[in-house]
Design a protein around this motif. Structure first.
Motif, PDB file in Angstrom:
ATOM      1  N   ARG A 100       0.828  -1.211   0.000  1.00 30.16           N
ATOM      2  CA  ARG A 100       0.000   0.000   0.000  1.00 30.16           C
ATOM      3  C   ARG A 100       0.857   1.253   0.000  1.00 30.16           C
ATOM      4  O   ARG A 100       0.529   2.237  -0.665  1.00 30.16           O
ATOM      5  N   ARG A 101       1.956   1.262   0.723  1.00 23.89           N
ATOM      6  CA  ARG A 101       2.836   2.437   0.707  1.00 23.89           C
ATOM      7  C   ARG A 101       3.527   2.597  -0.647  1.00 23.89           C
ATOM      8  O   ARG A 101       3.720   3.711  -1.117  1.00 23.89           O
ATOM      9  N   THR A 102       3.900   1.484  -1.245  1.00 23.10           N
ATOM     10  CA  THR A 102       4.544   1.534  -2.562  1.00 23.10           C
ATOM     11  C   THR A 102       3.583   2.095  -3.606  1.00 23.10           C
ATOM     12  O   THR A 102       3.968   2.895  -4.452  1.00 23.10           O
ATOM     13  N   HIS A 106      -2.620   6.086   1.371  1.00 19.20           N
ATOM     14  CA  HIS A 106      -2.466   6.592   2.734  1.00 19.20           C
ATOM     15  C   HIS A 106      -3.823   6.517   3.411  1.00 19.20           C
ATOM     16  O   HIS A 106      -4.599   7.476   3.371  1.00 19.20           O
TER      17      HIS A 106
END
Length: 133
Positions: A100-102, A106
């Protein structure tokens, strides 16, 4: 420690314990018998017979057995729970968070749609907190 775990069990609770755990040991004994392991099948079948017989006939005999069984369960849970939760964290939650961060997600960032107190909190009236209730 929880006081409900240390109180004496009723006949109904001990009967339920004896029958349920006896059936579980009987199933395990049946599996060992099916796999042609005679000695474990005989031992597990004997334990199953003991638990079911006394669970039906005279449940108070199973009081010490139930206390030992629950103490063993508490010890095992203290070992297996951290291992299981660690596996869940490192195998499931960690990789999902990294992906999800890649991707750029957020989930905690609030995106305002329309007028909202939270989106426009700089315009909210200031309070001196003198009359909170």
């Amino acid at each position: 420690m929880d006081t409900t775990l240390n109180r004496p069990k009723t006949r109904t609770e001990l009967r339920k314990f004896g029958i349920q755990v006896g059936i579980a040991f009987g199933i395990l004994g049946g599996i060992f018998l099916w796999r042609a392991h005679q000695t474990p099948a005989t031992v597990l079948g004997g334990i199953a017979g003991f638990l079911i017989t006394f669970g039906v006939v005279y449940p108070p005999v199973l009081g010490p057995v139930e206390r030992f069984w629950m103490a063993l369960a508490r010890v095992l849970s203290k070992v297996t729970t951290p291992i299981f939760m660690g596996i869940v964290y490192f195998v499931v939650l960690g990789p999902v968070g990294l992906v999800r961060r890649t991707v750029g997600s957020h989930p905690l960032r609030h995106v305002a749609e329309g007028d909202s107190y939270w989106a426009n909190r700089s315009e909210a009236p200031k309070s001196d907190l003198t009359r909170q209730f």
